[in-house]
Design a protein around this motif. Structure first.
Motif, PDB file in Angstrom:
ATOM      1  N   SER A  78      14.753  27.716  57.345  1.00  0.00           N
ATOM      2  CA  SER A  78      15.011  26.851  56.207  1.00  0.00           C
ATOM      3  C   SER A  78      16.502  26.776  55.914  1.00  0.00           C
ATOM      4  O   SER A  78      17.293  27.600  56.382  1.00  0.00           O
ATOM      5  CB  SER A  78      14.262  27.349  54.973  1.00  0.00           C
ATOM      6  OG  SER A  78      14.690  28.650  54.646  1.00  0.00           O
ATOM      7  N   GLU A  79      16.853  25.776  55.137  1.00  0.00           N
ATOM      8  CA  GLU A  79      18.253  25.584  54.751  1.00  0.00           C
ATOM      9  C   GLU A  79      18.733  26.798  53.954  1.00  0.00           C
ATOM     10  O   GLU A  79      17.978  27.347  53.151  1.00  0.00           O
ATOM     11  CB  GLU A  79      18.372  24.315  53.891  1.00  0.00           C
ATOM     12  CG  GLU A  79      19.762  23.913  53.571  1.00  0.00           C
ATOM     13  CD  GLU A  79      19.829  22.585  52.825  1.00  0.00           C
ATOM     14  OE1 GLU A  79      20.906  22.293  52.293  1.00  0.00           O
ATOM     15  OE2 GLU A  79      18.817  21.874  52.766  1.00  0.00           O
ATOM     16  N   PRO A  80      19.973  27.224  54.181  1.00  0.00           N
ATOM     17  CA  PRO A  80      20.486  28.376  53.422  1.00  0.00           C
ATOM     18  C   PRO A  80      20.439  28.102  51.916  1.00  0.00           C
ATOM     19  O   PRO A  80      20.585  26.963  51.474  1.00  0.00           O
ATOM     20  CB  PRO A  80      21.935  28.509  53.895  1.00  0.00           C
ATOM     21  CG  PRO A  80      22.007  27.770  55.178  1.00  0.00           C
ATOM     22  CD  PRO A  80      20.962  26.701  55.106  1.00  0.00           C
ATOM     23  N   GLU A  81      20.226  29.181  51.179  1.00  0.00           N
ATOM     24  CA  GLU A  81      20.191  29.045  49.720  1.00  0.00           C
ATOM     25  C   GLU A  81      21.546  28.592  49.211  1.00  0.00           C
ATOM     26  O   GLU A  81      22.586  29.065  49.666  1.00  0.00           O
ATOM     27  CB  GLU A  81      19.850  30.390  49.068  1.00  0.00           C
ATOM     28  CG  GLU A  81      18.455  30.851  49.349  1.00  0.00           C
ATOM     29  CD  GLU A  81      18.159  32.166  48.663  1.00  0.00           C
ATOM     30  OE1 GLU A  81      18.817  32.484  47.645  1.00  0.00           O
ATOM     31  OE2 GLU A  81      17.276  32.868  49.153  1.00  0.00           O
ATOM     32  N   LYS A  82      21.493  27.663  48.277  1.00  0.00           N
ATOM     33  CA  LYS A  82      22.741  27.205  47.673  1.00  0.00           C
ATOM     34  C   LYS A  82      22.963  28.009  46.413  1.00  0.00           C
ATOM     35  O   LYS A  82      22.068  28.158  45.589  1.00  0.00           O
ATOM     36  CB  LYS A  82      22.661  25.715  47.356  1.00  0.00           C
ATOM     37  CG  LYS A  82      22.585  24.872  48.603  1.00  0.00           C
ATOM     38  CD  LYS A  82      22.592  23.414  48.299  1.00  0.00           C
ATOM     39  CE  LYS A  82      22.517  22.643  49.608  1.00  0.00           C
ATOM     40  NZ  LYS A  82      22.478  21.222  49.401  1.00  0.00           N
ATOM     41  N   LYS A  83      24.160  28.508  46.301  1.00  0.00           N
ATOM     42  CA  LYS A  83      24.490  29.287  45.112  1.00  0.00           C
ATOM     43  C   LYS A  83      24.884  28.335  43.999  1.00  0.00           C
ATOM     44  O   LYS A  83      25.521  27.316  44.237  1.00  0.00           O
ATOM     45  CB  LYS A  83      25.637  30.250  45.400  1.00  0.00           C
ATOM     46  CG  LYS A  83      25.247  31.314  46.392  1.00  0.00           C
ATOM     47  CD  LYS A  83      26.285  32.365  46.464  1.00  0.00           C
ATOM     48  CE  LYS A  83      25.801  33.442  47.416  1.00  0.00           C
ATOM     49  NZ  LYS A  83      26.500  34.650  47.272  1.00  0.00           N
ATOM     50  N   ALA A  84      24.488  28.687  42.811  1.00  0.00           N
ATOM     51  CA  ALA A  84      24.875  27.881  41.659  1.00  0.00           C
ATOM     52  C   ALA A  84      26.377  28.009  41.466  1.00  0.00           C
ATOM     53  O   ALA A  84      26.927  29.105  41.493  1.00  0.00           O
ATOM     54  CB  ALA A  84      24.135  28.347  40.407  1.00  0.00           C
ATOM     55  N   ARG A  85      27.003  26.891  41.304  1.00  0.00           N
ATOM     56  CA  ARG A  85      28.445  26.928  41.090  1.00  0.00           C
ATOM     57  C   ARG A  85      28.723  27.283  39.646  1.00  0.00           C
ATOM     58  O   ARG A  85      28.045  26.823  38.743  1.00  0.00           O
ATOM     59  CB  ARG A  85      29.076  25.579  41.405  1.00  0.00           C
ATOM     60  CG  ARG A  85      29.018  25.267  42.874  1.00  0.00           C
ATOM     61  CD  ARG A  85      29.772  24.022  43.155  1.00  0.00           C
ATOM     62  NE  ARG A  85      29.748  23.771  44.586  1.00  0.00           N
ATOM     63  CZ  ARG A  85      30.644  23.088  45.211  1.00  0.00           C
ATOM     64  NH1 ARG A  85      31.642  22.552  44.552  1.00  0.00           N
ATOM     65  NH2 ARG A  85      30.562  22.893  46.500  1.00  0.00           N
ATOM     66  N   THR A  86      29.724  28.073  39.468  1.00  0.00           N
ATOM     67  CA  THR A  86      30.108  28.414  38.107  1.00  0.00           C
ATOM     68  C   THR A  86      31.165  27.422  37.653  1.00  0.00           C
ATOM     69  O   THR A  86      32.087  27.092  38.397  1.00  0.00           O
ATOM     70  CB  THR A  86      30.671  29.845  38.017  1.00  0.00           C
ATOM     71  OG1 THR A  86      31.757  29.971  38.925  1.00  0.00           O
ATOM     72  CG2 THR A  86      29.603  30.867  38.372  1.00  0.00           C
ATOM     73  N   ARG A  87      30.987  26.934  36.472  1.00  0.00           N
ATOM     74  CA  ARG A  87      31.931  25.978  35.933  1.00  0.00           C
ATOM     75  C   ARG A  87      33.034  26.705  35.208  1.00  0.00           C
ATOM     76  O   ARG A  87      32.785  27.618  34.443  1.00  0.00           O
ATOM     77  CB  ARG A  87      31.246  25.047  34.935  1.00  0.00           C
ATOM     78  CG  ARG A  87      30.392  24.007  35.566  1.00  0.00           C
ATOM     79  CD  ARG A  87      29.995  23.045  34.511  1.00  0.00           C
ATOM     80  NE  ARG A  87      30.206  21.710  35.025  1.00  0.00           N
ATOM     81  CZ  ARG A  87      29.809  20.633  34.417  1.00  0.00           C
ATOM     82  NH1 ARG A  87      29.210  20.721  33.260  1.00  0.00           N
ATOM     83  NH2 ARG A  87      30.025  19.459  34.942  1.00  0.00           N
ATOM     84  N   ARG A  88      34.210  26.250  35.458  1.00  0.00           N
ATOM     85  CA  ARG A  88      35.338  26.802  34.719  1.00  0.00           C
ATOM     86  C   ARG A  88      35.592  25.894  33.537  1.00  0.00           C
ATOM     87  O   ARG A  88      35.651  24.683  33.679  1.00  0.00           O
ATOM     88  CB  ARG A  88      36.582  26.869  35.592  1.00  0.00           C
ATOM     89  CG  ARG A  88      36.440  27.850  36.714  1.00  0.00           C
ATOM     90  CD  ARG A  88      37.733  27.974  37.434  1.00  0.00           C
ATOM     91  NE  ARG A  88      37.540  28.866  38.577  1.00  0.00           N
ATOM     92  CZ  ARG A  88      38.518  29.331  39.290  1.00  0.00           C
ATOM     93  NH1 ARG A  88      39.756  29.018  39.019  1.00  0.00           N
ATOM     94  NH2 ARG A  88      38.279  30.128  40.295  1.00  0.00           N
ATOM     95  N   ARG A  89      35.735  26.499  32.403  1.00  0.00           N
ATOM     96  CA  ARG A  89      36.012  25.704  31.215  1.00  0.00           C
ATOM     97  C   ARG A  89      37.466  25.285  31.217  1.00  0.00           C
ATOM     98  O   ARG A  89      38.352  26.071  31.543  1.00  0.00           O
ATOM     99  CB  ARG A  89      35.723  26.510  29.951  1.00  0.00           C
ATOM    100  CG  ARG A  89      34.253  26.767  29.770  1.00  0.00           C
ATOM    101  CD  ARG A  89      34.015  27.421  28.452  1.00  0.00           C
ATOM    102  NE  ARG A  89      32.578  27.564  28.265  1.00  0.00           N
ATOM    103  CZ  ARG A  89      32.048  28.027  27.170  1.00  0.00           C
ATOM    104  NH1 ARG A  89      32.810  28.418  26.189  1.00  0.00           N
ATOM    105  NH2 ARG A  89      30.749  28.118  27.044  1.00  0.00           N
TER     106      ARG A  89
END
Length: 110
Positions: A72-83
Motif C-alpha cells: 500500500s501507499e506509504p502513510e502520509k504524515k499530517a503536516r504541522t501548520r506554523r502560525r
C-alpha cells in the motif's frame, strides 16, 4: 537510651539515598536516549519507504498494482501548520505600558 547518630553515619545514609535517586535518573535518561534513537530510526525507515515506493512508481508500477501485491501507499504524515507571526500593534511596542487604565469613579448622586 537512644543510639546517637554520628555525622559519618548520617552522611553515609544520605549518600545511599542519593545514590539510589541518581541511579533511577540515570536509568530514565538512558531509556529516553534509546527511545530518541529508535524514533530517529523509524523516521529514517519511513523516508526510505517513501523513496522506494516512489522509485517503484517511476519504474512503471501503478498504485493499484502495488496495492494488489500488498504494498500500500506509504502513510502520509499530517503536516504541522506554523502560525504566522502576529503583526505588532502600537500597544506591542517596547516601552508601552500594557496595563488598562484605572476606572474613573462614577460621580456621586447629589
Amino acid at each position: 537510651m537512644a543510639k546517637e547518630l554520628s555525622v559519618e553515619d548520617a552522611e553515609k545514609k544520605a549518600r545511599e539515598l542519593l545514590d539510589r535517586r541518581i541511579a533511577s535518573v540515570r536509568t530514565l535518561v538512558t531509556a529516553r536516549q534509546r527511545l530518541a534513537e529508535l524514533r530517529e530510526q523509524v523516521a529514517d525507515a519511513d523516508r526510505e519507504d517513501v523513496r522506494l515506493y516512489n522509485a517503484a512508481l517511476n519504474d512503471g508500477w501503478s498504485p493499484d498494482e502495488l496495492r494488489k501485491l500488498g504494498l500500500s501507499e506509504p502513510e502520509k504524515k499530517a503536516r504541522t501548520r506554523r502560525r504566522a507571526a502576529a503583526k505588532k500593534t502600537a500597544a506591542d511596542a517596547p516601552g508601552v505600558d500594557h496595563q488598562e487604565p484605572a476606572p474613573v469613579p462614577a460621580p456621586e448622586p447629589s
